[in-house]
Design a protein around this motif. Structure first.
Motif, PDB file in Angstrom:
ATOM      1  N   PRO A 210     151.058 -49.551  56.867  1.00 41.61           N
ATOM      2  CA  PRO A 210     149.644 -49.400  57.234  1.00 41.61           C
ATOM      3  C   PRO A 210     148.922 -48.492  56.244  1.00 41.61           C
ATOM      4  N   ALA A 211     147.661 -48.204  56.538  1.00 43.57           N
ATOM      5  CA  ALA A 211     146.889 -47.291  55.686  1.00 43.57           C
ATOM      6  C   ALA A 211     147.469 -45.882  55.762  1.00 43.57           C
ATOM      7  N   GLY A 212     147.171 -45.084  54.748  1.00 48.85           N
ATOM      8  CA  GLY A 212     147.579 -43.685  54.757  1.00 48.85           C
ATOM      9  C   GLY A 212     148.675 -43.339  53.782  1.00 48.85           C
ATOM     10  N   VAL A 213     148.993 -44.240  52.848  1.00 47.56           N
ATOM     11  CA  VAL A 213     150.026 -43.925  51.868  1.00 47.56           C
ATOM     12  C   VAL A 213     149.572 -42.758  50.999  1.00 47.56           C
ATOM     13  N   GLY A 214     150.555 -42.049  50.442  1.00 47.51           N
ATOM     14  CA  GLY A 214     150.217 -40.899  49.619  1.00 47.51           C
ATOM     15  C   GLY A 214     151.418 -40.416  48.833  1.00 47.51           C
ATOM     16  N   PRO A 215     151.224 -39.407  47.989  1.00 47.21           N
ATOM     17  CA  PRO A 215     152.297 -38.947  47.106  1.00 47.21           C
ATOM     18  C   PRO A 215     153.351 -38.105  47.814  1.00 47.21           C
ATOM     19  N   VAL A 216     154.566 -38.195  47.333  1.00 47.17           N
ATOM     20  CA  VAL A 216     155.650 -37.343  47.797  1.00 47.17           C
ATOM     21  C   VAL A 216     155.992 -36.370  46.673  1.00 47.17           C
ATOM     22  N   HIS A 217     156.328 -35.139  47.069  1.00 46.05           N
ATOM     23  CA  HIS A 217     156.594 -34.100  46.080  1.00 46.05           C
ATOM     24  C   HIS A 217     157.963 -33.468  46.304  1.00 46.05           C
ATOM     25  N   VAL A 218     158.478 -32.885  45.260  1.00 39.42           N
ATOM     26  CA  VAL A 218     159.732 -32.130  45.357  1.00 39.42           C
ATOM     27  C   VAL A 218     159.593 -31.054  46.431  1.00 39.42           C
ATOM     28  N   ASP A 219     160.618 -30.922  47.245  1.00 40.13           N
ATOM     29  CA  ASP A 219     160.717 -29.961  48.353  1.00 40.13           C
ATOM     30  C   ASP A 219     160.000 -30.407  49.629  1.00 40.13           C
ATOM     31  N   ASP A 220     159.412 -31.601  49.637  1.00 41.73           N
ATOM     32  CA  ASP A 220     158.843 -32.124  50.881  1.00 41.73           C
ATOM     33  C   ASP A 220     159.958 -32.462  51.872  1.00 41.73           C
ATOM     34  N   ARG A 221     159.661 -32.286  53.156  1.00 46.63           N
ATOM     35  CA  ARG A 221     160.545 -32.692  54.241  1.00 46.63           C
ATOM     36  C   ARG A 221     159.891 -33.872  54.940  1.00 46.63           C
ATOM     37  N   LEU A 222     160.563 -35.031  54.947  1.00 39.32           N
ATOM     38  CA  LEU A 222     160.003 -36.240  55.507  1.00 39.32           C
ATOM     39  C   LEU A 222     160.725 -36.603  56.804  1.00 39.32           C
TER      40      LEU A 222
ATOM     41  N   GLY B 130     160.513 -39.541  60.036  1.00 42.82           N
ATOM     42  CA  GLY B 130     159.918 -40.765  60.542  1.00 42.82           C
ATOM     43  C   GLY B 130     160.205 -40.965  62.012  1.00 42.82           C
ATOM     44  N   TYR B 131     159.181 -41.406  62.750  1.00 44.73           N
ATOM     45  CA  TYR B 131     159.273 -41.562  64.208  1.00 44.73           C
ATOM     46  C   TYR B 131     158.905 -42.987  64.623  1.00 44.73           C
ATOM     47  N   LEU B 132     159.623 -43.491  65.621  1.00 45.05           N
ATOM     48  CA  LEU B 132     159.325 -44.784  66.223  1.00 45.05           C
ATOM     49  C   LEU B 132     159.206 -44.583  67.724  1.00 45.05           C
ATOM     50  N   GLU B 133     158.038 -44.894  68.285  1.00 43.99           N
ATOM     51  CA  GLU B 133     157.780 -44.677  69.711  1.00 43.99           C
ATOM     52  C   GLU B 133     158.151 -43.248  70.130  1.00 43.99           C
ATOM     53  N   GLY B 134     157.820 -42.290  69.268  1.00 42.62           N
ATOM     54  CA  GLY B 134     158.045 -40.884  69.562  1.00 42.62           C
ATOM     55  C   GLY B 134     159.449 -40.380  69.308  1.00 42.62           C
ATOM     56  N   ARG B 135     160.362 -41.267  68.897  1.00 44.25           N
ATOM     57  CA  ARG B 135     161.748 -40.878  68.634  1.00 44.25           C
ATOM     58  C   ARG B 135     161.947 -40.655  67.142  1.00 44.25           C
ATOM     59  N   ARG B 136     162.467 -39.494  66.780  1.00 42.51           N
ATOM     60  CA  ARG B 136     162.703 -39.235  65.373  1.00 42.51           C
ATOM     61  C   ARG B 136     163.970 -39.987  64.940  1.00 42.51           C
ATOM     62  N   LEU B 137     163.804 -40.895  63.987  1.00 48.34           N
ATOM     63  CA  LEU B 137     164.923 -41.705  63.506  1.00 48.34           C
ATOM     64  C   LEU B 137     165.267 -41.423  62.054  1.00 48.34           C
ATOM     65  N   LEU B 138     164.358 -40.769  61.344  1.00 44.86           N
ATOM     66  CA  LEU B 138     164.489 -40.607  59.907  1.00 44.86           C
ATOM     67  C   LEU B 138     164.152 -39.170  59.539  1.00 44.86           C
ATOM     68  N   ALA B 139     165.017 -38.527  58.754  1.00 43.56           N
ATOM     69  CA  ALA B 139     164.753 -37.164  58.314  1.00 43.56           C
ATOM     70  C   ALA B 139     165.541 -36.882  57.039  1.00 43.56           C
ATOM     71  N   PHE B 140     164.820 -36.456  56.002  1.00 47.61           N
ATOM     72  CA  PHE B 140     165.478 -36.119  54.742  1.00 47.61           C
ATOM     73  C   PHE B 140     164.526 -35.313  53.879  1.00 47.61           C
ATOM     74  N   ASN B 141     165.053 -34.765  52.802  1.00 45.62           N
ATOM     75  CA  ASN B 141     164.268 -33.943  51.881  1.00 45.62           C
ATOM     76  C   ASN B 141     164.055 -34.659  50.557  1.00 45.62           C
ATOM     77  N   ALA B 142     162.940 -34.354  49.916  1.00 46.24           N
ATOM     78  CA  ALA B 142     162.678 -34.837  48.563  1.00 46.24           C
ATOM     79  C   ALA B 142     163.088 -33.744  47.577  1.00 46.24           C
ATOM     80  N   LYS B 143     163.726 -34.152  46.514  1.00 49.29           N
ATOM     81  CA  LYS B 143     164.189 -33.221  45.490  1.00 49.29           C
ATOM     82  C   LYS B 143     163.780 -33.696  44.112  1.00 49.29           C
TER      83      LYS B 143
END
Length: 205
Positions: A178-190, A192-205
């Motif tokens: 969907p709309a809202g794409v944007g840049p990812v940077h080193v040290d970001d913590r990402l 992702g949630y589906l129906e309020g459940r966190r399914l995705l979690a990782f760091n950018a390096k």
């Protein structure tokens, strides 16, 4: 295992990239190399060959049966689990390649560019075309989507892809962002949630 992506499947995202609410007649399909897969919370390494690497948060489905030329009315039988994924895109490379009429492989299919979270059975969720998902970066929500807004439904996408490629158990389909794409940077913590459940979690390096 094959990884498929769908481009331009949300009108608002198309407007932010193309200044138009265009709808393609058929799904726009691209592929990613199997080395693009990023799972298990492993870090994403921001490539040094792009000045603008962007996140694209998406619903991802996993194929669970061998299928070829699947009628759309039967497509729901070929997947039973979904997750949140991120289709990382080297946006500056994509813009150059598009302007030159060249393929997207190096801007879409590079190593680590297909991040996926934990799988959830559709039996635990609302209808696949009524799912809400989002991405948080460093604790702030940066992108939200609702599968009801897809221009091409999941079943249509599965059916369409199977006309050209034999789908095999374990193949993945990223269904568009969907709309809202944007840049990812080193040290970001990402996250992702589906129906309020966190399914995705990782760091950018």
């Amino acid at each position: 295992m094959k990884i498929f992506g769908v481009g331009m499947n949300y009108a608002a995202h198309n407007k932010e990239l193309h200044n138009s609410l265009l709808k393609t007649e058929e799904p726009v399909i691209f592929t990613k190399a199997d080395s693009a897969l990023l799972s298990g919370g492993r870090p994403f390494f921001v490539p040094d060959y792009t000045q603008r690497c962007e996140y694209e948060t998406e619903l991802v489905v996993r194929i669970n049966h061998l299928g070829r030329s699947i009628p759309e009315r039967f497509a729901h039988r070929y997947y039973e689990e979904v997750t949140v994924g991120i289709d990382f895109t080297a946006r500056d490379l994509q813009q150059r390649l598009r302007a030159e009429g060249l393929p997207w492989d190096i801007c879409k299919g590079f190593d680590g560019s297909a991040a996926i979270g934990e799988w959830v059975s559709l039996s635990e969720l609302p209808d696949v075309q009524d799912l809400h998902f989002r991405l948080d970066i460093n604790g702030t929500t940066v992108q939200q989507g609702h599968t009801a807004d897809m221009l091409h439904t999941v079943d249509h996408i599965v059916s369409y892809v199977s006309r050209f490629f034999t789908l095999k158990t374990g193949d993945l389909i990223f269904t568009g962002t969907p709309a809202g794409v944007g840049p990812v940077h080193v040290d970001d913590r990402l996250e992702g949630y589906l129906e309020g459940r966190r399914l995705l979690a990782f760091n950018a390096k």
